[in-house]
Design a protein around this motif. Structure first.
Motif, PDB file in Angstrom:
ATOM      1  N   LYS A  53      -7.715  12.570  -7.403  1.00 20.90           N
ATOM      2  CA  LYS A  53      -8.961  11.838  -7.623  1.00 20.90           C
ATOM      3  C   LYS A  53      -8.952  10.524  -6.834  1.00 20.90           C
ATOM      4  N   GLU A  54      -7.849   9.796  -6.933  1.00 23.26           N
ATOM      5  CA  GLU A  54      -7.749   8.515  -6.227  1.00 23.26           C
ATOM      6  C   GLU A  54      -7.727   8.712  -4.720  1.00 23.26           C
ATOM      7  N   LEU A  55      -7.117   9.824  -4.289  1.00 20.52           N
ATOM      8  CA  LEU A  55      -7.114  10.129  -2.855  1.00 20.52           C
ATOM      9  C   LEU A  55      -8.533  10.308  -2.350  1.00 20.52           C
ATOM     10  N   GLY A  56      -9.327  11.039  -3.147  1.00 20.42           N
ATOM     11  CA  GLY A  56     -10.719  11.274  -2.755  1.00 20.42           C
ATOM     12  C   GLY A  56     -11.447   9.953  -2.538  1.00 20.42           C
ATOM     13  N   ASN A  57     -11.254   9.038  -3.484  1.00 18.82           N
ATOM     14  CA  ASN A  57     -11.907   7.724  -3.346  1.00 18.82           C
ATOM     15  C   ASN A  57     -11.391   6.972  -2.136  1.00 18.82           C
ATOM     16  N   ALA A  58     -10.069   6.912  -2.004  1.00 19.56           N
ATOM     17  CA  ALA A  58      -9.460   6.069  -0.969  1.00 19.56           C
ATOM     18  C   ALA A  58      -9.750   6.603   0.427  1.00 19.56           C
ATOM     19  N   ASN A  59      -9.709   7.927   0.592  1.00 21.18           N
ATOM     20  CA  ASN A  59      -9.908   8.499   1.923  1.00 21.18           C
ATOM     21  C   ASN A  59     -11.332   8.322   2.415  1.00 21.18           C
ATOM     22  N   THR A  60     -12.283   8.272   1.474  1.00 19.74           N
ATOM     23  CA  THR A  60     -13.678   8.176   1.904  1.00 19.74           C
ATOM     24  C   THR A  60     -14.177   6.734   1.963  1.00 19.74           C
ATOM     25  N   ARG A  61     -13.524   5.850   1.219  1.00 19.79           N
ATOM     26  CA  ARG A  61     -13.977   4.468   1.192  1.00 19.79           C
ATOM     27  C   ARG A  61     -13.803   3.833   2.569  1.00 19.79           C
ATOM     28  N   SER A  62     -14.754   3.038   3.007  1.00 23.66           N
ATOM     29  CA  SER A  62     -14.524   2.333   4.261  1.00 23.66           C
ATOM     30  C   SER A  62     -14.388   0.838   3.986  1.00 23.66           C
ATOM     31  N   TYR A  63     -13.676   0.204   4.862  1.00 24.86           N
ATOM     32  CA  TYR A  63     -13.240  -1.175   4.672  1.00 24.86           C
ATOM     33  C   TYR A  63     -14.407  -2.137   4.427  1.00 24.86           C
ATOM     34  N   LEU A  64     -14.259  -2.992   3.428  1.00 24.99           N
ATOM     35  CA  LEU A  64     -15.240  -4.035   3.090  1.00 24.99           C
ATOM     36  C   LEU A  64     -16.576  -3.474   2.624  1.00 24.99           C
ATOM     37  N   LYS A  65     -16.586  -2.174   2.268  1.00 24.73           N
ATOM     38  CA  LYS A  65     -17.872  -1.646   1.774  1.00 24.73           C
ATOM     39  C   LYS A  65     -17.710  -1.096   0.368  1.00 24.73           C
TER      40      LYS A  65
END
Ligand code: NA
Ligand code: NA
Lengths: 426, 168, 325
Positions: C313-325
């Motif tokens: 679950k956390e991987l899904g969030n982290a991999n898709t999140r882009s910096y400062l957004k």
């Protein structure tokens, strides 16, 4: 302090060196407050031995056991005799040269000392050599065994310090041969002083060929070992298992001299010899931990660096320390206790790791025959019944010659690394 | 006493040495298998390297007691050669007793160590580390027993057993 | 007198050389300064006090008070660390920061503390970045290239399974024999983080390196529970933020090493470097992940699967999140 005193006292009242190391280490842990510290002892022992490359030691010992059983030692001695027996002091020269041939079969100096102490020393005494001199020659030659590959000590050094074992093997060949050469020069110079017997008749070329043919399979062993490593078939550790396979093949199919009970006996003897070495390693691991925890190694290293920052002086200091400690301590224990301190110093002064390794191995091998604590002297003394200090008295010219070789290799990098470079290790 | 000790030492050592021979044989076969696996079988066995280490440790540690039975662990006799017989015997007998204490100590703490191993995974054969770790208490116990036997067998009269074959 | 915190780890002493020692240096500096010397930190680098595995036991026994332990070293105490061997989990380095600083890191540290009694986890420092695969046969660009390559792995079933799922052969070999094994051709290749490949000088004996980025294995920064419980609340607070800075420093230095002569930049001259194309990476991921997932389910039980769930679950969030957004 109390640990050091305990060790010395225990050794002086006759406790085996290995056990004295163990008890001193445990006393150290008690001195630190016991409790969890005491629980460390078994863990340190186990982890001190839990190193895959250490396997090479039992395997090389087993290969040597098998080879010896086939009577190959006698063949190698005869071969040496046909080559150098006709000089004055021929059996002394034979002893040296046979050590070189024997070196390819053994990874330990004590194997050489025991085999030759049993066979050659009595033969020399019969021929008119004094027993102490015969023992001294055997002791001096015995360190060729662990210098020319295979070498148990190189395996331990390489695996503990992260240095290419193949590279160390390659680096050992040249000093091994040179030690043989200078010792033969020492024998030749001392012919009159030691009143060595007159020369034997020179062997004919035909005699030489016959004996050469019967021992060629044994001489081939180091080639098999190095070939197995360089050919990408086995790792340096596994090469020792190939040596066992080769020796078994020769013993069973060529010389047809090994029965099942024989083999069981060899396995047992191998385990016992390994046990004697490994108990020292395991107990040194306890003592070494105690030293590290009290930051004694760092202080020692700082003391050395504070004397000088000159490369050659530091190398000389390291050699001096190894030889001095080598007089009173078992060499495997020294390796475990001191190498982690001294090897980083050699890195600091820019020494090639293989070069540093060969300096360590040579110095420690020489320590095998420096009194009072010297494994080869112990073995020879117990096998021949000659007093340790009488052997030591005849030994010093050889010792000086071998230390000279050590310093030449320590200071002359191009010579020390010539073979490793040629074979692509450095 | 002396007779009993001699017999007990022999019996114990006979068993230990046979067992050690078996371990050594397995060790050799195991390493050969590892080499052949890479070139012939391609099974990619995960265990030969790990098993080899454990077999080696078990064999070498058990063999310590065999070395004790045959007095192969060499000490320094320089001082002892120069003292009166009585003192020499006292020293050698006390050395045996000290050695017994050392191995008894290692056995005692080794049991805790092996117990600790039972909650840790060995990464091969789904086994815990209790089995490999047990090499310490078991071999220490046998060594302690053996040193007690030889202490009463030799009663301070033997330091090292002169046997060249043994040194080989 | 001051409380002494003995800190053991298995890397070299130079703080500018590797993330482990940098991390300890940053930690020691902050702790000693901010506690006004009430805690003294003594660092024992280079495995002076035993192997990494022994360090864990030493911390449990409060013989030493802190260590940085690798996933390999902790696995015998805490088999569920194998969850981290889910291959191709992270898309990029920044995702590792998010995952280990977030809910998954918290869950993992709690699980470690409960399983390995006697320790307190303070963070997950970087060991030097993603794993790469080197070999001496040919450049590995897609699955086909992996076929028959004999790769050295640690004695870790999941690592062997990853290589096998990609088509290679996996043989465990003692670390001390890897260099000479590669040199002589006993094996064709190996896998490790880039700085490890660099300092072990594998480029001397290998021709090709593929930045597979298939694994990320952080250190676990643990302190002795007995020591921790003995600290004042203030001291605990200092240790906590000092550990946080230590983790940040390890990440910074890891990226710097990668970019320096001691990392990728230095290796490029000695070895042919290939980065996986997006398609290849998807192929690799599709081949490897199901195998590891099955292995985790089979060996780690319900608790392992639960932890894996949080990880994914956390991987899904982290991999898709882009910096400062
Ligand atoms: Na040799
Ligand atoms: Na000596």
């Amino acid at each position: 302090m109390i640990v050091g005193i305990a060790f010395v006292v225990l050794v002086l009242i006759g406790m085996p060196i290995g056990f004295a190391l163990g008890l001193a280490g445990v006393l150290g842990l008690i001195d630190m407050g016991g409790g969890s510290f005491l629980a460390l002892a078994p863990s340190r022992m186990f982890n001190g031995l839990n190193i895959f490359p250490f396997l090479a030691m039992p395997f090389f010992i087993l290969a040597g056991e098998i080879m010896n059983h086939t009577g190959i030692t006698h063949r190698l001695v005869s071969l040496a005799q046909t080559l150098v027996g006709h000089f004055r002091g021929g059996l002394a020269h034979t002893n040296m040269l046979a050590s070189v041939f024997f070196a390819g079969l053994t990874g330990a100096a004590t194997a050489d000392a025991a085999a030759f102490g049993k066979t050659l020393v009595p033969a020399m005494v019969k021929r008119g050599y004094s027993r102490d001199y015969a023992c001294a020659v055997t002791a001096a030659g015995s360190i060729i065994g662990p210098t020319i590959p295979p070498s148990g000590l190189m395996v331990v050094y390489g695996s503990l310090m992260g240095v290419s074992i193949g590279g160390l093997f390659a680096a050992g060949i040249l000093p091994g041969l040179l030690i043989c050469f200078v010792c033969m020069v020492v024998i030749a110079i001392g012919v009159k002083a030691n009143n060595l017997p007159e020369a034997d008749k020179r062997a004919s070329f035909r005699e030489f060929l016959t004996i050469f043919k019967s021992s060629i399979l044994a001489l081939f062993m180091p080639v098999i070992i190095l070939g197995g490593i360089l050919g990408g078939i086995v790792t340096p550790t596994e090469a020792a298992s190939i040596a066992v396979a080769y020796a078994l093949f020769i013993g069973v199919f060529v010389y047809r001299s090994i029965s099942v009970p024989d083999f069981i006996g060899m396995l047992i003897r191998t385990a016992r010899i390994t046990g004697v070495i490994f108990v020292i390693i395991a107990f040194a691991a306890i003592l070494g931990w105690w030293l590290s925890f009290n930051r004694i190694p760092q202080e020692l290293a700082q003391a050395i660096v504070s004397i000088s920052d000159n490369k050659y002086i530091i190398i000389a200091l390291i050699i001096g320390m190894l030889l001095a400690v080598g007089m009173v301590m078992d060499i495997t224990a020294i390796l475990i206790l001191l190498a982690p301190v001294l090897v980083p110093l050699t890195e600091q002064v820019g020494l090639n790791p293989i070069h540093a390794g060969i300096i360590f191995v040579l110095a420690l091998n020489i320590s095998l025959m420096t009194p009072p604590v010297g494994a080869c002297l112990f073995v020879l003394s117990s096998v021949t019944g000659e007093k340790l200090e009488k052997i030591a008295a005849k030994l010093w010219p050889f010792l000086i010659a071998e230390v000279a070789i050590l310093f030449i290799f320590a200071f002359w990098e191009d010579l020390a690394l010539a073979l490793p470079r040629m074979l692509g290790f450095a | 006493m002396k007779n009993f000790a001699t017999k007990a030492s022999e019996k114990l050592n006979w068993i230990v040495e046979r067992f050690v021979a078996l371990l050594m044989l397995l060790l050799v076969l195991d390493v050969w298998l590892g080499v052949m696996d890479r070139y012939i079988f391609h099974w990619q066995l995960p265990w030969p390297e790990v098993l080899a280490r454990y077999l080696m440790i078990w064999a070498a540690l058990l063999a310590i007691s065999a070395g004790i039975a045959r007095r192969e662990h060499i000490g320094l006799s320089i001082l002892l050669d120069r003292v009166p017989k009585f003192l020499r015997r006292t020293c050698l007998f006390s050395v045996d007793i000290f050695t017994f204490c050392l191995f008894a100590f290692l056995c005692w703490y080794g049991i805790d160590f092996a117990n600790g191993g039972s909650s840790r995974q060995a990464m091969i054969f789904d086994m815990t580390l209790a089995m490999p770790f047990a090499a310490i208490p078991v071999s220490a116990a046998i060594a302690a027993l053996q040193v007690l036997f030889v202490a009463f067998r030799d009663q301070g009269q033997v330091m090292t057993h002169t046997n060249d074959e043994v040194m080989q | 007198g001051p409380k002494v915190l003995k800190f053991g780890h298995d890397n070299k002493m130079d703080p500018f050389e590797n993330p482990a020692h940098a991390c300890t240096a940053v930690f020691a500096n902050i702790v000693e300064a901010d506690t006004n010397g009430s805690i003294e930190v003594e660092v024992y680098p280079s495995n002076q006090l035993g192997s990494a595995k022994e360090h864990v036991q030493l911390v449990r026994d409060n013989v030493i008070q802190a260590t940085l332990t690798s996933t390999g070293a902790i696995s015998s105490y805490y088999p569920r660390i194998d969850v981290l061997n889910l291959a191709f989990a992270f898309d990029h380095n920044a995702a590792t920061y998010d995952v280990f600083d977030g809910p998954f890191g918290a869950a993992l540290s709690k699980d470690i503390e409960e399983t390995v009694s006697g320790v307190k986890v303070l963070g997950f420092p970087d060991t030097g970045g993603f794993f790469a695969v080197t070999n001496s046969k040919h450049a590995i660009k897609n699955l086909e290239d992996f076929k028959g390559i004999r790769v050295r792995t640690m004695t870790l079933p999941s690592h062997q399974k990853i290589i096998q799922s990609l088509g290679g052969e996996a043989y465990p070999l003692a670390w001390g024999e890897v260099y000479s094994g590669l040199q002589t051709g006993v094996i064709d290749g190996q896998m490790n983080p880039v700085p490890t490949i660099s300092f072990a000088k594998f480029a001397e004996v290998q021709k090709y390196m593929t930045l597979t980025n298939h694994l990320f294995a952080p250190y676990t920064f643990m302190v002795s529970k007995a020591f921790w419980d003995d600290l004042t609340a203030d001291e605990q607070r200092v240790l906590n933020y000092a550990a946080n800075s230590c983790v940040v420093a390890s990440r910074g230095l890891s990226r710097v090493i990668e970019a320096s002569d001691r990392g990728l930049a230095g290796l490029k001259d000695k070895i042919e470097v290939t980065a996986l194309s997006a398609e290849s990476r998807d192929q690799f991921k599709a081949a490897a992940q199901p195998v590891v997932l099955k292995h985790i389910e089979e060996t780690l039980g319900a608790e392992g699967v639960a932890l894996l769930g949080i990880f994914q679950k956390e991987l899904g969030n982290a991999n898709t999140r882009s910096y400062l957004k």
